[in-house]
Each structure stands twice: as structure tokens, then as C-alpha cells.
Scaffold this motif. Structure first.
Motif, mmCIF file in Angstrom:
data_model
loop_
_atom_site.group_PDB
_atom_site.id
_atom_site.type_symbol
_atom_site.label_atom_id
_atom_site.label_comp_id
_atom_site.label_asym_id
_atom_site.label_seq_id
_atom_site.Cartn_x
_atom_site.Cartn_y
_atom_site.Cartn_z
ATOM 1 N N MET A 128 54.821 124.149 77.127
ATOM 2 C CA MET A 128 54.541 123.140 75.759
ATOM 3 C C MET A 128 54.551 123.698 74.520
ATOM 4 S SD MET A 128 53.563 119.938 75.502
ATOM 5 C CE MET A 128 52.810 119.233 73.962
ATOM 6 N N LEU A 129 53.848 125.006 74.307
ATOM 7 C CA LEU A 129 53.568 125.422 73.025
ATOM 8 C C LEU A 129 54.911 126.282 72.653
ATOM 9 C CD1 LEU A 129 51.795 126.129 70.802
ATOM 10 C CD2 LEU A 129 50.896 128.048 71.851
ATOM 11 N N THR A 130 55.556 126.973 73.573
ATOM 12 C CA THR A 130 56.803 127.271 73.379
ATOM 13 C C THR A 130 57.948 126.345 72.860
ATOM 14 O OG1 THR A 130 56.394 129.136 75.087
ATOM 15 C CG2 THR A 130 58.572 129.018 74.274
ATOM 16 N N SER A 131 57.905 125.316 73.569
ATOM 17 C CA SER A 131 58.961 124.284 73.107
ATOM 18 C C SER A 131 58.745 123.679 71.765
ATOM 19 C CB SER A 131 59.015 123.075 74.236
ATOM 20 O OG SER A 131 57.901 122.515 74.280
ATOM 21 N N LEU A 132 57.307 123.618 71.482
ATOM 22 C CA LEU A 132 57.161 123.104 70.205
ATOM 23 C C LEU A 132 57.507 124.076 69.027
ATOM 24 C CD1 LEU A 132 55.636 120.756 68.411
ATOM 25 C CD2 LEU A 132 53.327 121.976 68.799
ATOM 26 N N ARG A 133 57.172 125.421 69.383
ATOM 27 C CA ARG A 133 57.485 126.286 68.257
ATOM 28 C C ARG A 133 59.108 126.461 68.149
ATOM 29 N NH1 ARG A 133 53.853 131.600 70.332
ATOM 30 N NH2 ARG A 133 52.065 130.737 69.666
ATOM 31 N N SER A 134 59.887 126.325 69.104
ATOM 32 C CA SER A 134 61.399 126.386 69.143
ATOM 33 C C SER A 134 61.765 125.182 68.464
ATOM 34 C CB SER A 134 61.905 126.458 70.627
ATOM 35 O OG SER A 134 61.727 125.150 71.205
ATOM 36 N N ALA A 135 61.059 124.085 68.665
ATOM 37 C CA ALA A 135 61.424 122.806 67.850
ATOM 38 C C ALA A 135 61.167 122.846 66.519
ATOM 39 C CB ALA A 135 60.882 121.506 68.533
ATOM 40 N N ILE A 136 60.224 123.175 66.020
ATOM 41 C CA ILE A 136 59.782 123.774 64.650
ATOM 42 C C ILE A 136 60.543 124.644 64.055
ATOM 43 C CG2 ILE A 136 58.021 124.545 62.954
ATOM 44 C CD1 ILE A 136 55.775 122.950 64.850
ATOM 45 N N ALA A 137 61.063 125.520 64.545
ATOM 46 C CA ALA A 137 61.896 126.816 64.225
ATOM 47 C C ALA A 137 63.372 126.181 64.024
ATOM 48 C CB ALA A 137 61.990 127.887 65.093
ATOM 49 N N ARG A 138 63.772 125.295 64.766
ATOM 50 C CA ARG A 138 64.971 124.522 64.869
ATOM 51 C C ARG A 138 65.288 123.777 63.498
ATOM 52 N NH1 ARG A 138 66.024 121.018 69.562
ATOM 53 N NH2 ARG A 138 64.192 121.814 69.746
ATOM 54 N N LEU A 139 64.165 122.950 63.606
ATOM 55 C CA LEU A 139 63.877 121.772 62.171
ATOM 56 C C LEU A 139 63.871 122.686 61.039
ATOM 57 C CD1 LEU A 139 63.569 119.076 61.383
ATOM 58 C CD2 LEU A 139 60.988 119.423 61.622
ATOM 59 N N ALA A 140 63.260 123.993 60.984
ATOM 60 C CA ALA A 140 63.115 124.834 59.585
ATOM 61 C C ALA A 140 64.608 125.236 59.403
ATOM 62 C CB ALA A 140 62.197 125.933 59.713
ATOM 63 N N ARG A 141 65.529 125.608 60.502
ATOM 64 C CA ARG A 141 66.552 126.185 60.053
ATOM 65 C C ARG A 141 67.734 125.071 59.663
ATOM 66 N NH1 ARG A 141 65.922 129.112 64.775
ATOM 67 N NH2 ARG A 141 67.178 127.440 66.065
ATOM 68 N N ASP A 142 67.391 123.658 60.224
ATOM 69 C CA ASP A 142 68.502 122.782 59.947
ATOM 70 C C ASP A 142 68.204 122.221 58.419
ATOM 71 O OD1 ASP A 142 70.212 120.803 60.023
ATOM 72 O OD2 ASP A 142 68.887 119.384 61.111
ATOM 73 N N GLU A 143 69.144 122.475 57.630
ATOM 74 C CA GLU A 143 69.233 122.147 55.949
ATOM 75 C C GLU A 143 69.894 121.196 55.666
ATOM 76 O OE1 GLU A 143 69.621 125.662 53.829
ATOM 77 O OE2 GLU A 143 67.873 126.855 54.795
ATOM 78 N N ASP A 144 70.493 120.476 56.459
ATOM 79 C CA ASP A 144 71.564 119.340 56.199
ATOM 80 C C ASP A 144 70.988 118.407 55.574
ATOM 81 O OD1 ASP A 144 73.589 120.798 57.101
ATOM 82 O OD2 ASP A 144 73.652 119.796 59.123
ATOM 83 N N GLY A 145 69.542 117.857 55.699
ATOM 84 C CA GLY A 145 69.006 116.786 55.302
ATOM 85 C C GLY A 145 68.686 117.025 53.876
ATOM 86 N N ALA A 146 67.984 118.257 54.035
ATOM 87 C CA ALA A 146 67.401 118.726 52.784
ATOM 88 C C ALA A 146 68.644 118.902 51.678
ATOM 89 C CB ALA A 146 66.873 120.152 52.754
ATOM 90 N N THR A 147 69.713 119.092 51.792
ATOM 91 C CA THR A 147 70.850 119.368 50.819
ATOM 92 C C THR A 147 71.270 117.892 50.554
ATOM 93 O OG1 THR A 147 72.356 119.697 52.505
ATOM 94 C CG2 THR A 147 71.707 121.614 51.540
ATOM 95 N N LEU A 148 71.232 116.987 51.397
ATOM 96 C CA LEU A 148 71.541 115.586 51.207
ATOM 97 C C LEU A 148 70.701 114.789 50.123
ATOM 98 C CD1 LEU A 148 73.500 113.196 51.652
ATOM 99 C CD2 LEU A 148 72.006 112.587 53.650
ATOM 100 N N VAL A 149 69.252 115.067 50.415
ATOM 101 C CA VAL A 149 68.235 114.761 49.457
ATOM 102 C C VAL A 149 68.334 115.243 48.237
ATOM 103 C CG1 VAL A 149 65.766 114.454 49.070
ATOM 104 C CG2 VAL A 149 66.725 114.208 51.205
#
Length: 58
Positions: free
Chosen positions: A1-22
Motif C-alpha cells: 500500500m505504501l509503495t503504491s502511494l509513493r509511486s503514485a505521488i512520484a508519477r504525479l510529481a513528474r507529470d508537468e502537463d497540467g502545470a504548464t497548461l495552467v
């Protein structure tokens, strides 16, 4: 559970498409506000000058 949460947070931090649109949307909004303010200011000054010139011609 903790590993999947960490990987989800890491994936979200790497995804910059939404930030550039804003960021682009904020930049476009700021440019639009500056253009509207400049046109309003210049329009008021030009109108005053033209009215002054018209009244001096009469």
C-alpha cells in the motif's frame, strides 16, 4: 500500500502537463489585462487630445 502511494505521488510529481497548461493560461490572462489597460489609457489620452484640437479649430 505504501509503495503504491509513493509511486503514485512520484508519477504525479513528474507529470508537468497540467502545470504548464495552467501557467500558459495565467500568462495569456495577464497579457490580456495589460493590453486592455494600455488601450484604455491610450484611448483616453488620444480622445482628450482630439477633443482639444477640435475645440481649438472652432
Amino acid at each position: 500500500m505504501l509503495t503504491s502511494l509513493r509511486s503514485a505521488i512520484a508519477r504525479l510529481a513528474r507529470d508537468e502537463d497540467g502545470a504548464t497548461l495552467v501557467e500558459y493560461a495565467l500568462l495569456v490572462a495577464l497579457i490580456a489585462v495589460v493590453c486592455i489597460a494600455a488601450v484604455t489609457l491610450i484611448g483616453t489620452r488620444v480622445s482628450g487630445k482630439l477633443n482639444s484640437a477640435a475645440s481649438s479649430l472652432q
